[in-house]
Design an enzyme around this catalytic site. Structure first.
Site, PDB file in Angstrom:
ATOM      1  N   ARG A   4       0.759  -1.437   0.140  1.00 33.98           N
ATOM      2  CA  ARG A   4      -0.180   0.349  -0.152  1.00 33.98           C
ATOM      3  C   ARG A   4       0.913   1.517  -0.410  1.00 33.98           C
ATOM      4  NH1 ARG A   4      -2.464   3.259   4.327  1.00 33.98           N
ATOM      5  NH2 ARG A   4      -4.987   3.929   3.472  1.00 33.98           N
TER       6      ARG A   4
ATOM      7  N   LYS B  48      -6.068   5.386   8.372  1.00 36.34           N
ATOM      8  CA  LYS B  48      -6.310   6.174   7.556  1.00 36.34           C
ATOM      9  C   LYS B  48      -6.979   7.066   7.751  1.00 36.34           C
ATOM     10  CE  LYS B  48      -9.458   4.249   3.780  1.00 36.34           C
ATOM     11  NZ  LYS B  48     -10.167   3.178   3.581  1.00 36.34           N
TER      12      LYS B  48
ATOM     13  N   SER C  59     -12.038  -2.831  -0.839  1.00 38.11           N
ATOM     14  CA  SER C  59     -13.382  -2.361   0.447  1.00 38.11           C
ATOM     15  C   SER C  59     -14.759  -2.095   0.435  1.00 38.11           C
ATOM     16  CB  SER C  59     -12.331  -1.231   0.263  1.00 38.11           C
ATOM     17  OG  SER C  59     -11.216  -1.192   0.799  1.00 38.11           O
TER      18      SER C  59
HETATM   19  N1  3NM Z   1      -8.671   0.850   5.233  1.00 41.92           N
HETATM   20  P1  3NM Z   1      -4.811  -0.025  11.123  1.00 41.92           P
HETATM   21  S1  3NM Z   1      -8.751   0.868   8.099  1.00 41.92           S
HETATM   22  C1  3NM Z   1      -6.062   1.158   5.715  1.00 41.92           C
HETATM   23  O1  3NM Z   1     -11.915   0.436   7.024  1.00 41.92           O
HETATM   24  C2  3NM Z   1      -7.903   0.785   6.018  1.00 41.92           C
HETATM   25  O2  3NM Z   1     -11.563   0.236   4.779  1.00 41.92           O
HETATM   26  C3  3NM Z   1      -9.752   0.588   6.093  1.00 41.92           C
HETATM   27  O3  3NM Z   1      -4.769   0.675   9.494  1.00 41.92           O
HETATM   28  C4  3NM Z   1     -11.014   0.420   6.267  1.00 41.92           C
HETATM   29  O4  3NM Z   1      -4.786  -0.956  10.784  1.00 41.92           O
HETATM   30  C5  3NM Z   1      -7.941   1.648   6.884  1.00 41.92           C
HETATM   31  O5  3NM Z   1      -3.790   0.340  11.501  1.00 41.92           O
HETATM   32  C6  3NM Z   1      -6.654   1.315   8.161  1.00 41.92           C
HETATM   33  O6  3NM Z   1      -6.271   0.252  12.126  1.00 41.92           O
HETATM   34  C7  3NM Z   1      -6.312  -0.263   8.555  1.00 41.92           C
END
Ligand code: 3NM
Length: 213
Positions: A45, A143, A114
């Site tokens: 990513r 994010k 997603s």
């Molecule tokens: N997508 P972490 S939340 C890249 O809700 C991403 O679709 C998300 O990072 C979504 O593991 C997110 O640090 C962040 O929370 C994930």
């Protein structure tokens, strides 16, 4: 569709995502570290670097992954996934739609999508995808534009609606809550912060996530 994706994890449930800027490591270095700890399918990513840089990094990460026997999924960029011969692509709601990506990448590619609500997940189930991702499960600072957390109850409702379609949970997942997330219905969990956050020992964190019980 679907079975290639789940099979790639063996008996593990961790779908790690690289982040150069949090980890301070190149995508290829992260792939080596993750695979050395036992991760078998990894998403690259890159939200900050220009495409020319991401392409170069992805190309060397895929080369390294081939030697290690790991699979690589590219976030957002169907063109880069095709150019570097990655195993697939992970698409967001505002990227190229999954059916267009399928036309470009072919039937063997792993395509993930997603979603952030039960309704989006239901719509995704009708698309030519290998897995649906739902998130954020918990609040996350990784994010910037993350939606409202769906929580474990929301995750369970998505699991019920999706039947056997592989389901990835993302957002705020750590070695402390991974067990509850899998129990609520996720097949695997996608993680950034709990692996790469500064001052955390990534090797220990990755192994904890891979071997949770
Ligand atoms: N997508 P972490 S939340 C890249 O809700 C991403 O679709 C998300 O990072 C979504 O593991 C997110 O640090 C962040 O929370 C994930």
């Amino acid at each position: 569709m679907g079975s290639n994706f789940i099979q790639a994890f063996g008996s593990t449930h961790l779908y790690p995502i690289t982040d150069q800027h949090i980890s301070g490591l190149s995508h290829a270095e992260q792939v080596v570290l993750l695979n050395n700890c036992g991760a078998t399918l990894i998403q690259l990513r890159e939200k900050l670097d220009p495409p020319v840089k991401f392409f170069e990094q992805a190309e060397s990460a895929v080369r390294v992954a081939r030697d290690l026997g790991a699979k690589i999924i590219i976030n957002d960029r169907v063109d880069i996934a095709l150019a570097v011969k990655a195993d697939g692509v992970h698409l967001g709601q505002e990227d190229l739609p999954p059916d267009a990506a399928r036309r470009i990448l072919g039937s063997e590619a792993i395509i993930g999508f997603s979603t952030h609500t039960l309704n989006q997940a239901r719509l995704a189930a009708q698309m030519p995808v290998d897995y649906v991702a739902i998130g954020p499960i918990f609040s996350t600072t990784t994010k910037q534009s993350a939606n409202a957390p769906v929580g474990l109850d929301g995750l369970a409702r998505v699991r019920e609606a999706l039947g056997a379609i592989p389901l990835v949970a993302i957002g705020g997942i750590t070695s402390e809550n991974i067990g509850a997330v899998i129990k609520a219905g996720a097949d695997v969990v996608a993680v950034i912060g709990d692996i790469w956050a500064p001052a955390k020992d990534s090797r220990v964190r990755i192994k904890r996530l891979l071997n949770y019980s």
